[in-house]
Design a protein around this motif. Sequence first.
Motif, mmCIF file in Angstrom:
data_model
loop_
_atom_site.group_PDB
_atom_site.id
_atom_site.type_symbol
_atom_site.label_atom_id
_atom_site.label_comp_id
_atom_site.label_asym_id
_atom_site.label_seq_id
_atom_site.Cartn_x
_atom_site.Cartn_y
_atom_site.Cartn_z
ATOM 1 N N VAL A 123 0.833 -1.207 0.000
ATOM 2 C CA VAL A 123 0.000 0.000 0.000
ATOM 3 C C VAL A 123 0.872 1.263 0.000
ATOM 4 O O VAL A 123 0.606 2.215 -0.748
ATOM 5 N N ALA A 124 1.937 1.254 0.811
ATOM 6 C CA ALA A 124 2.798 2.448 0.897
ATOM 7 C C ALA A 124 3.388 2.794 -0.472
ATOM 8 O O ALA A 124 3.592 3.975 -0.784
ATOM 9 N N ASP A 125 3.634 1.770 -1.292
ATOM 10 C CA ASP A 125 4.197 2.007 -2.625
ATOM 11 C C ASP A 125 3.200 2.728 -3.540
ATOM 12 O O ASP A 125 3.594 3.495 -4.427
ATOM 13 N N ALA A 126 1.914 2.451 -3.338
ATOM 14 C CA ALA A 126 0.883 3.110 -4.154
ATOM 15 C C ALA A 126 0.952 4.620 -3.917
ATOM 16 O O ALA A 126 0.968 5.416 -4.869
ATOM 17 N N TYR A 127 1.037 5.008 -2.635
ATOM 18 C CA TYR A 127 1.098 6.439 -2.301
ATOM 19 C C TYR A 127 2.437 7.057 -2.731
ATOM 20 O O TYR A 127 2.481 8.198 -3.182
ATOM 21 N N LEU A 128 3.507 6.268 -2.577
ATOM 22 C CA LEU A 128 4.836 6.759 -2.962
ATOM 23 C C LEU A 128 4.861 7.097 -4.460
ATOM 24 O O LEU A 128 5.260 8.188 -4.868
ATOM 25 N N LEU A 129 4.390 6.160 -5.274
ATOM 26 C CA LEU A 129 4.412 6.382 -6.730
ATOM 27 C C LEU A 129 3.457 7.499 -7.130
ATOM 28 O O LEU A 129 3.760 8.300 -8.021
ATOM 29 N N PHE A 130 2.316 7.550 -6.473
ATOM 30 C CA PHE A 130 1.361 8.646 -6.711
ATOM 31 C C PHE A 130 2.052 9.987 -6.471
ATOM 32 O O PHE A 130 1.986 10.892 -7.306
ATOM 33 N N ASP A 131 2.746 10.094 -5.323
ATOM 34 C CA ASP A 131 3.419 11.359 -4.975
ATOM 35 C C ASP A 131 4.498 11.697 -5.996
ATOM 36 O O ASP A 131 4.613 12.846 -6.427
ATOM 37 N N LEU A 132 5.294 10.688 -6.370
ATOM 38 C CA LEU A 132 6.407 10.946 -7.285
ATOM 39 C C LEU A 132 5.899 11.352 -8.679
ATOM 40 O O LEU A 132 6.480 12.211 -9.333
ATOM 41 N N LEU A 133 4.816 10.729 -9.118
ATOM 42 C CA LEU A 133 4.279 11.040 -10.455
ATOM 43 C C LEU A 133 3.603 12.417 -10.467
ATOM 44 O O LEU A 133 3.865 13.239 -11.355
ATOM 45 N N THR A 134 2.767 12.660 -9.471
ATOM 46 C CA THR A 134 1.976 13.901 -9.498
ATOM 47 C C THR A 134 2.814 15.136 -9.145
ATOM 48 O O THR A 134 2.396 16.253 -9.418
#
Length: 243
Positions: A123-134
């Motif tokens: 789950v933490a990776d979902a938020y991490l990638l979201f943050d990095l992309l956006t």
Amino acid sequence: MTPPPHEPTQPPQTTAPPQTLGVVGDETFSATLAEMRALRDELQRFLLEYQFALKEVETKIAILRDEFLHMHDYNPIEHVSSRVKSADSLVEKVTRKGVDPDFPSIRAHIHDVAGIRITVSFVADAYLLFDLLTAQDDVTVREVKDYIAEPKENGYKSLHVIIDVPVFLSTGRVDIPVEVQFRTIAMDFWASLEHKIYYKFDRQVPGDLLGSLKDAADTAAELDERMERLHREVRAPVPVAAR
Ligand code: GTP
Ligand code: MG
């Protein structure tokens, strides 16, 4: 008024007569062959722009994955899949949502013509990638739906974002919306099965099955928590005293 005797009453036809092109709602659309070809070309170009936007986002994700692997010896991404909506499914959605059937309206109102799904390990990776992309300069966030923090009633979990990405064509820049979904393997497993059941029952899933699906979603969420805890334990630096 009666026409003069030597003039033909009907002008000779130089172009093909209009054909019925299709029906949207109560309206029937007619077009000549030339108009149909022009429309086909316009639709192909319209969809191609979404294909280009997907390539841009796929590249961004691939760069993040490769850099992460290089820097941290860890790959947070399990797999990535993407698609541009088929013409059929686009027409279905335009009709269902009552969107004007012209390209600017479709671009303005239907934001999932291009979709990319990123399945991550935790789950933490979902938020991490979201943050990095956006956080990227050329990415504009239009809308976020966090179904991980607030799952849908049926138990569906995923983090959705609609972003605009620039695509540079020979005619200039166009900003294209792309729907990005982040989810764990467990969420993806559940969603794939739920999707099949949903369509098997023609969108009318019986109540007891709905309950079982919700239970299964909770089990998947529990598994996510357990695996993430395990992962943290394995990766945690070993305390000096225990060495
Ligand atoms: P759509 O008109 O379907 O696009 O709904 P929406 O615009 O309200 O978007 P939403 O963010 O709720 O859902 C977009 C996409 O998420 C869908 O096309 C599916 O891919 C996925 N999705 C949303 N809800 C569910 C669900 O209950 N089950 C499954 N399996 N997938 C879902
Ligand atoms: Mg949608």
